[in-house]
Write an enzyme that holds these catalytic residues in place. Structure first.
Site: not given
Ligand SMILES: Cc1cc2nc3c(=O)[nH]c(=O)nc-3n(C[C@H](O)[C@H](O)[C@H](O)COP(=O)(O)OP(=O)(O)OC[C@H]3O[C@@H](n4cnc5c(N)ncnc54)[C@H](O)[C@@H]3O)c2cc1C
Length: 562
Positions: A427
């Site tokens: 989220e």
């Molecule tokens: C169990 C689970 C359930 C989920 N459920 C859903 C769902 O129902 N629907 C859905 O669409 N998604 C879902 N997700 C996805 C989830 O919302 C994403 O994993 C999350 O938004 C982070 O994206 P990412 O994993 O690509 O991490 P990344 O975006 O690659 O981020 C990696 C790190 O970099 C940091 N970061 C990235 N961009 C920035 C920035 N601009 N400034 C500062 N820091 C930054 C982040 O804070 C994080 O610490 C789920 C994920 C999991 C693991």
């Protein structure tokens, strides 16, 4: 250990968060109704859901031959949940909802989530989808989908994330093409979709972000679509399967009973929701609702972990009591262990207050209160970010109280720790919440939303007297620090210096607003006074020192070579 619904703490926190301000807009939510709803939900959480938590962790949801099956007992419990009317508490009566306040629903959902985070996720996503369709859907879409989603017969999902598009949704590539009959076809892959597929409902309504042909690059090219798992026939009943399928489920650190799906859209039939190109803005209706719910999941796990650690501290004997001299003494009689337990309890009550204050503001906003809308927007990243950090911290501290027995799986302390680690990630990660707080919310309405919050907190601090005098002093100092740090950030909006201080500021705000809510609880119930005093000494007293972390700037980061 069984879960005991904290009915008294929830009722108090609702009151301290201003629930009585809702009486004009929600006359039916009187004290008797609130007590009955909390009690009924608590019984369902404790008796039906909580017993599934450990077996659900062990067995998990499963995927075989393209079919996702919920963990043992979960499908049945979700159907009972729907039949009990728990899915429809705050939905509009026009769509079959009960029209009760969101704040009451948030209090109730704390208990469902404490019973099982994996269980709570399914209705959280459904409710977010309901809000998005209610706000942006056509009259036909609302009539076709909302009654069955509100009743809980059909569940909802949120399809944003793709392998290359996580925090940065501008990078998403799922395509939407007109089908020549007024509808659309979706093609692409989504990952990490919570309860993306399962056997607990007759249909699943997917809300999907996708790009239309010739759409501009970036977020302006994104639109919101609705794609049901089973297409509806002329009578609005689920008919043939749509061209979408779960391609697998993830193997995760925790919440094993929540199926986290890879979803393949293979020319799936879909309808546009809202305005083409406004998809991300529309999806934010859903995401904001879900962010508050995820913050509440943090409170839920903190409460559950606390209850378990408290019980263990009375059973386990070790060392000599500094108070009674008894040896071996229960852990409860060792000052450092008792401080740990009490601080968990205090921070849980504080975070609960932040989430419920956000929900009260959302309810007032729903009835046209413009200032309340600003308050809701300002508090949402704090509720999500800080409460989930409190949840992870609390689960870790509760595990620590168990000593080595916390690290082995039998006690269940380890499951809480594993389950809650996702909360600061999904989220919108807490890093993203912090950036939202300093980038958009701090300066909302020319900073008047922030100034209003500062003013309200200062008023409470000044009114605290007697046993709460020192709490008032500490709260006043924290509020001034928050104000000063906020001004420093607002002047540097968008710069690396401000972005480098974002996470420290979110924490500072969470601790201060949480302290405000806890102090209000103590004003209403003397039982909370020792907790507020401990929080003032252990948490609020440290807030002025955090200003330096906010205002340090990006200099050291730029000098760091990795
Ligand atoms: C169990 C689970 C359930 C989920 N459920 C859903 C769902 O129902 N629907 C859905 O669409 N998604 C879902 N997700 C996805 C989830 O919302 C994403 O994993 C999350 O938004 C982070 O994206 P990412 O994993 O690509 O991490 P990344 O975006 O690659 O981020 C990696 C790190 O970099 C940091 N970061 C990235 N961009 C920035 C920035 N601009 N400034 C500062 N820091 C930054 C982040 O804070 C994080 O610490 C789920 C994920 C999991 C693991």
């Amino acid at each position: 250990m069984t879960y005991q619904p904290p009915l008294r703490d929830l009722a108090l926190a609702l009151k301290a968060a201003g629930f009585e301000r809702l009486s004009a807009a929600y006359p039916e939510a009187d004290a008797a109704t609130v007590a009955a709803v909390l009690e009924g939900a608590g019984a369902f959480a404790a008796e039906v859901v909580a017993p599934l938590n450990r077996p659900g962790d062990l067995a998990g949801a499963t995927y075989a031959n393209g079919v996702v099956t919920a963990a043992p007992g979960y499908a049945d419990a979700l159907r009972q949940f729907a039949q009990g009317g728990w899915n429809s508490l705050s939905a509009e009566p026009d769509h079959g909802g009960q029209g009760l306040p969101k704040a009451l629903e948030i209090a109730v959902f704390e208990m469902f989530n404490a019973a099982s985070l994996a269980f709570g996720l399914c209705p959280i996503l459904t409710q977010g989808a309901i809000e998005a369709i209610a706000a942006h859907g056509t009259a036909r879409q609302k009539a076709l989908y909302l009654p069955r989603m509100v009743s809980g017969e059909w569940t909802g999902t949120m399809n944003l994330t793709e392998p290359q598009a996580g925090s940065d949704l501008a990078a998403l590539t799922t395509r939407a093409e007109p089908d020549g009959e007024g509808g659309w076809r979706l093609t692409g892959q989504k990952i990490f979709i919570t309860w993306g597929d399962h056997d607990a409902a007759d249909n699943i309504v997917h809300l999907v972000l996708a790009r239309t042909p010739n759409a501009p690059a970036g977020v302006k090219g994104i639109s919101l679509f609705l794609a049901p798992k089973r297409l509806l026939d002329d009578n609005g009943e689920p008919g043939p399967a749509n061209d979408l399928r779960p391609a697998g489920i993830e193997h995760k650190l925790g919440i094993h009973a929540s199926p986290t799906c890879v979803m393949a859209f293979e020319g799936a039939r879909a309808e546009l929701v809202g305005v083409e190109g406004q998809g991300l803005a529309h999806m934010f209706t859903m995401m904001n609702a879900a962010r508050l719910q995820v913050g509440t999941q943090g409170v839920a796990i903190a409460e559950r972990a606390y209850q378990q650690a408290l019980a263990f501290s009375h059973e386990r004997k070790q060392s000599r009591s500094a108070w009674t001299g008894e040896s071996p003494a229960p852990l409860w009689d060792l000052p450092d262990v008792r401080r740990t337990l009490m601080l968990i309890k205090a921070k849980t009550a504080a975070a609960r207050g932040v989430c419920l204050a956000t929900a009260v503001a959302a309810d007032l906003a729903r009835h046209g209160d413009v200032e309340a809308k600003l308050r809701e927007e300002l508090l949402t990243p704090i509720a999500k970010g800080w409460s989930t950090d409190v949840g992870v911290w609390a689960a870790s501290e509760a595990l620590q109280v168990h000593g080595g027995m916390g690290f082995v799986e039998e006690t269940g302390a380890a499951q809480h720790y594993r389950d809650c680690r996702i909360l600061p990630i999904y989220e919108g990660t807490n890093g993203i919440q912090a950036i939202d707080l300093i980038g958009r919310k701090l300066t909302l309405a020319d900073g008047s939303a922030f100034a209003g919050l500062i003013g309200d907190m200062r008023q409470t601090a000044a009114a605290l007297d007697g046993d709460l005098h020192l709490v008032g002093v500490r709260l006043g100092e924290a509020v001034t620090t928050m104000e000063t740090a906020g001004a420093w950030l607002a002047e540097r909006r968008g710069t690396p210096d401000a972005l480098a201080g974002a996470t420290a500021f979110l924490r500072l705000c969470g601790e201060t607003v949480g302290g405000w809510m806890l102090a209000r609880q103590a004003q209403l119930d003397a039982r909370m006074t020792p907790l507020a005093a401990l929080y003032a000494g252990q948490v609020l007293s440290g807030v002025p020192g955090q200003a330096a972390a906010v205002t340090q700037g990006a200099g050291p980061l730029e000098a760091f070579e990795g």
